[in-house]
Enzyme design. Structure first.
Site, PDB file in Angstrom:
ATOM      1  N   LYS A  61     -28.887 -12.917 -24.168  1.00 21.96           N
ATOM      2  CA  LYS A  61     -27.078 -12.986 -24.401  1.00 21.96           C
ATOM      3  C   LYS A  61     -26.603 -11.732 -24.294  1.00 21.96           C
ATOM      4  O   LYS A  61     -25.299 -11.519 -23.717  1.00 21.96           O
ATOM      5  CB  LYS A  61     -27.122 -13.568 -25.991  1.00 21.96           C
ATOM      6  CG  LYS A  61     -25.655 -13.866 -26.277  1.00 21.96           C
ATOM      7  CD  LYS A  61     -25.597 -14.450 -27.818  1.00 21.96           C
ATOM      8  CE  LYS A  61     -25.657 -13.138 -28.661  1.00 21.96           C
ATOM      9  NZ  LYS A  61     -25.355 -13.327 -29.995  1.00 21.96           N
TER      10      LYS A  61
ATOM     11  N   ASP B 206     -23.540 -18.177 -27.473  1.00 21.43           N
ATOM     12  CA  ASP B 206     -23.591 -17.769 -28.811  1.00 21.43           C
ATOM     13  C   ASP B 206     -23.651 -18.899 -29.684  1.00 21.43           C
ATOM     14  O   ASP B 206     -23.578 -19.993 -29.029  1.00 21.43           O
ATOM     15  CB  ASP B 206     -22.714 -16.763 -29.385  1.00 21.43           C
ATOM     16  CG  ASP B 206     -21.210 -17.322 -29.404  1.00 21.43           C
ATOM     17  OD1 ASP B 206     -21.074 -17.989 -28.849  1.00 21.43           O
ATOM     18  OD2 ASP B 206     -20.422 -16.342 -29.714  1.00 21.43           O
TER      19      ASP B 206
END
Length: 217
Positions: A120, A138
């Site tokens: 991420k 997220d």
């Protein structure tokens, strides 16, 4: 979600916010990398408060390495998991100096090899600092992708892969920001603001919060 609806979805999100940006404050790829690493399980507001004090003192790998773990902790002590994050950020600085001449690499493998950097974080840096069409999933994006039916999936990676296929190419670069902001301020976890949602009519969420919807254009 049908491709035509996905097109309309991002057309509307773009109309509301033509040039979306991250809410993390930064002035260089390295500052962004540090801010994103600090943002895990923390708010952007909280990270910004810490980095406003940190970056004027140390905002390069060399300066962070010289600062050291214990001194860094004093700047980020208000952020969750600050002990682990301080150790990772300093170790990251040393690796950047030793392996990349102090520069942030524009390469996923190299980014993910840095201490404290996962997929991420790498995606955020590649997208926001270097303009790559990546999708950093997220909790907000995961929720929006599943609720709307845009790219449902049981895992973060499944949602990421689904979004890369579902988001129209013309919108892919900024889609990460639009979806995060939509999840943060409209499609909230506990009580989504469906009556004021610009994509309410396109969304597949069955349990929409009641209320008179805004006009959709």
């Amino acid at each position: 979600m049908p491709a035509a609806d996905a097109e309309r979805m991002f057309e509307r999100l773009k109309a509301l916010n033509p040039k979306p940006v991250t809410e993390l404050e930064y002035t260089s790829p390295y500052e962004l990398l540090v801010a994103v690493a600090l943002s895990a399980q923390a708010t952007d507001v909280g990270v910004n408060k810490a980095t406003r004090k940190l970056f004027p003192v140390a905002n390069t790998p060399q300066a962070i390495a010289a600062l050291g773990v214990e001194s860094l902790k004093r700047y980020i002590a208000t952020i969750g998991l600050y002990n682990t994050k301080a150790a990772n950020v300093v170790a990251m600085a040393h690796r950047l100096i030793e392996h990349h001449g102090g520069d942030v690499p524009r390469d996923r493998v190299a980014l993910e090899a840095l201490p404290g950097v996962g997929r991420k974080t790498a995606n955020v840096v590649l997208n926001t600092a270097f303009g790559e069409p990546t999708m950093a999933v997220d909790t907000h994006i995961f929720r929006v992708a599943n609720r709307t039916g845009l790219a449902p999936g049981k895992t973060v990676r499944a949602v990421e892969d689904g979004l890369l296929k579902a988001v129209p190419a013309a919108y892919l670069h900024d889609a990460h920001h639009w979806l995060i902001l939509h999840g943060r301020y409209v499609c909230k976890a506990r009580k989504p603001d469906c009556p004021h949602c610009a994509i309410r009519d396109l969304c597949r969420f069955k349990d929409k919060t009641p209320g008179e919807p805004d006009a959709v254009t």
